[in-house]
Write a protein that holds these residues in place. Structure first.
Motif, mmCIF file in Angstrom:
data_model
loop_
_atom_site.group_PDB
_atom_site.id
_atom_site.type_symbol
_atom_site.label_atom_id
_atom_site.label_comp_id
_atom_site.label_asym_id
_atom_site.label_seq_id
_atom_site.Cartn_x
_atom_site.Cartn_y
_atom_site.Cartn_z
ATOM 1 N N PHE A 70 62.354 1.015 40.605
ATOM 2 C CA PHE A 70 60.833 1.389 41.384
ATOM 3 C C PHE A 70 61.269 2.316 43.097
ATOM 4 O O PHE A 70 61.139 3.035 42.887
ATOM 5 N N TRP A 71 61.107 1.489 43.125
ATOM 6 C CA TRP A 71 61.659 1.773 44.705
ATOM 7 C C TRP A 71 62.349 3.067 44.835
ATOM 8 O O TRP A 71 62.295 4.038 45.953
ATOM 9 N N ILE A 72 63.906 2.896 44.204
ATOM 10 C CA ILE A 72 64.439 3.916 44.066
ATOM 11 C C ILE A 72 64.113 5.906 43.770
ATOM 12 O O ILE A 72 63.357 6.528 44.667
ATOM 13 N N VAL A 73 62.937 5.646 42.604
ATOM 14 C CA VAL A 73 62.075 6.208 42.411
ATOM 15 C C VAL A 73 61.304 7.023 43.487
ATOM 16 O O VAL A 73 60.547 7.984 43.379
ATOM 17 N N TYR A 74 60.476 5.980 43.470
ATOM 18 C CA TYR A 74 59.055 6.018 44.964
ATOM 19 C C TYR A 74 60.074 6.671 46.270
ATOM 20 O O TYR A 74 59.394 7.858 46.696
ATOM 21 N N LEU A 75 61.447 6.433 46.514
ATOM 22 C CA LEU A 75 61.715 7.120 47.863
ATOM 23 C C LEU A 75 62.262 8.397 47.573
ATOM 24 O O LEU A 75 61.924 8.731 48.572
ATOM 25 N N THR A 76 62.671 8.382 46.221
ATOM 26 C CA THR A 76 63.174 9.404 46.362
ATOM 27 C C THR A 76 62.802 10.614 47.173
ATOM 28 O O THR A 76 62.256 11.583 47.326
ATOM 29 N N GLY A 77 61.454 10.722 45.891
ATOM 30 C CA GLY A 77 60.557 11.429 45.495
ATOM 31 C C GLY A 77 59.536 12.460 46.770
ATOM 32 O O GLY A 77 59.460 12.730 47.604
ATOM 33 N N LEU A 78 59.548 10.712 47.614
ATOM 34 C CA LEU A 78 58.824 10.721 49.356
ATOM 35 C C LEU A 78 59.660 11.678 50.361
ATOM 36 O O LEU A 78 59.417 12.389 50.727
ATOM 37 N N HIS A 79 60.823 11.405 49.782
ATOM 38 C CA HIS A 79 62.195 11.801 50.748
ATOM 39 C C HIS A 79 62.062 13.499 50.602
ATOM 40 O O HIS A 79 62.129 14.110 51.494
ATOM 41 N N VAL A 81 60.237 15.365 48.918
ATOM 42 C CA VAL A 81 58.680 16.312 49.364
ATOM 43 C C VAL A 81 59.059 16.533 50.411
ATOM 44 O O VAL A 81 58.819 17.457 51.051
ATOM 45 N N GLN A 82 58.964 15.371 51.793
ATOM 46 C CA GLN A 82 59.125 15.365 52.982
ATOM 47 C C GLN A 82 59.804 16.076 53.535
ATOM 48 O O GLN A 82 59.562 17.142 54.463
ATOM 49 N N ALA A 83 60.718 15.768 52.429
ATOM 50 C CA ALA A 83 61.887 17.817 53.418
ATOM 51 C C ALA A 83 61.938 18.965 52.754
ATOM 52 O O ALA A 83 61.324 20.075 53.730
ATOM 53 N N PHE A 84 61.165 19.002 51.556
ATOM 54 C CA PHE A 84 60.258 20.271 51.601
ATOM 55 C C PHE A 84 59.069 20.262 52.927
ATOM 56 O O PHE A 84 59.474 22.151 53.059
ATOM 57 N N LEU A 85 58.259 19.630 52.609
ATOM 58 C CA LEU A 85 57.266 20.108 53.768
ATOM 59 C C LEU A 85 57.782 20.339 54.842
ATOM 60 O O LEU A 85 57.423 20.948 55.422
ATOM 61 N N GLN A 86 58.990 19.941 55.725
ATOM 62 C CA GLN A 86 59.832 19.867 57.269
ATOM 63 C C GLN A 86 60.412 21.669 56.558
ATOM 64 O O GLN A 86 60.358 22.193 57.570
ATOM 65 N N TRP A 87 60.974 22.122 55.184
ATOM 66 C CA TRP A 87 61.933 22.778 55.499
ATOM 67 C C TRP A 87 60.172 24.240 55.580
ATOM 68 O O TRP A 87 61.045 25.344 56.104
ATOM 69 N N LYS A 88 59.386 23.579 54.744
ATOM 70 C CA LYS A 88 58.038 24.723 54.426
ATOM 71 C C LYS A 88 58.140 24.956 56.175
ATOM 72 O O LYS A 88 56.897 26.325 56.260
ATOM 73 N N TYR A 89 57.429 23.920 57.098
ATOM 74 C CA TYR A 89 56.830 24.101 58.245
ATOM 75 C C TYR A 89 56.902 24.298 59.708
ATOM 76 O O TYR A 89 56.731 24.436 60.646
ATOM 77 N N ILE A 90 57.969 23.179 59.679
ATOM 78 C CA ILE A 90 59.176 23.132 60.624
ATOM 79 C C ILE A 90 60.142 23.816 60.222
ATOM 80 O O ILE A 90 61.894 23.163 61.184
ATOM 81 N N THR A 99 66.220 14.861 57.124
ATOM 82 C CA THR A 99 65.560 14.100 56.390
ATOM 83 C C THR A 99 66.887 13.568 54.786
ATOM 84 O O THR A 99 66.867 12.699 54.240
ATOM 85 N N LEU A 100 67.226 15.052 54.420
ATOM 86 C CA LEU A 100 67.787 15.340 52.587
ATOM 87 C C LEU A 100 69.595 14.310 53.349
ATOM 88 O O LEU A 100 69.253 13.568 51.982
ATOM 89 N N SER A 101 69.551 14.314 54.353
ATOM 90 C CA SER A 101 70.824 13.524 54.992
ATOM 91 C C SER A 101 70.677 11.492 54.438
ATOM 92 O O SER A 101 72.036 11.083 54.799
ATOM 93 N N MET A 102 69.581 11.334 55.330
ATOM 94 C CA MET A 102 68.777 10.406 55.559
ATOM 95 C C MET A 102 69.292 9.362 53.621
ATOM 96 O O MET A 102 69.122 8.152 53.961
ATOM 97 N N LEU A 103 68.703 9.992 52.846
ATOM 98 C CA LEU A 103 68.765 9.694 51.585
ATOM 99 C C LEU A 103 69.413 9.362 50.768
ATOM 100 O O LEU A 103 69.122 7.558 50.426
ATOM 101 N N PRO A 104 70.790 9.275 51.045
ATOM 102 C CA PRO A 104 71.723 8.881 50.156
ATOM 103 C C PRO A 104 71.661 7.617 50.650
ATOM 104 O O PRO A 104 72.391 6.361 50.378
ATOM 105 N N VAL A 105 71.636 8.167 51.981
ATOM 106 C CA VAL A 105 72.300 6.368 52.397
ATOM 107 C C VAL A 105 70.948 5.119 53.148
ATOM 108 O O VAL A 105 71.448 4.310 52.209
ATOM 109 N N GLY A 106 69.922 5.910 52.399
ATOM 110 C CA GLY A 106 68.793 4.722 52.392
ATOM 111 C C GLY A 106 68.763 4.317 50.760
ATOM 112 O O GLY A 106 68.581 2.806 50.362
ATOM 113 N N LEU A 107 69.633 5.000 49.530
ATOM 114 C CA LEU A 107 69.451 4.796 48.389
ATOM 115 C C LEU A 107 70.518 3.622 48.582
ATOM 116 O O LEU A 107 70.327 2.979 47.335
#
Length: 118
Positions: A70-79, A81-90, A99-107
């Protein structure tokens, strides 16, 4: 006590990797809340949180085997979406690369805790 020591080591590791990635990608820290994507960020976090809370009764079992996934799916989804919004707006800040590079580290940290302690 060993658990807290490993958590402290993981925290220091996260900070070091984050700093190293920022140097490597030449990225200054910039927040979505300071951009036009502020509302989209708040809404996306809220929707993901509500969805996660709705699934909690289905993943909490006596053994707790499903909770780590559950935590893996939750954190993956959150990261993601966060990366997409960062790519789109900033996009010019390139924050999404960190953000995308930290995802595998967290997992990897979650899986390490799962298989080392449980």
């Amino acid at each position: 006590m060993e658990f807290f020591i490993i958590l402290a080591v993981l925290l220091v590791l996260f900070l070091a990797v984050d700093k190293g990635l920022r140097k490597g990608f030449k990225v200054e820290k910039k927040r979505l809340s300071d951009s036009p994507g502020k509302k989209a960020d708040a809404w996306s976090r809220g929707i993901i949180l509500v969805a996660a809370l709705a699934f909690i009764p289905f993943v909490v079992t006596e053994t707790g085997d499903r909770l780590i996934w559950f935590w893996i799916v939750y954190l993956t989804g959150l990261h993601l979406v966060q990366a997409f919004l960062q790519w789109k707006y900033i996009r010019e800040s390139r924050e999404h690369l960190v953000t995308l590079s930290m995802l595998p580290v967290g997992l990897a940290a979650l899986l390490f805790i799962r298989f080392y302690f449980f």
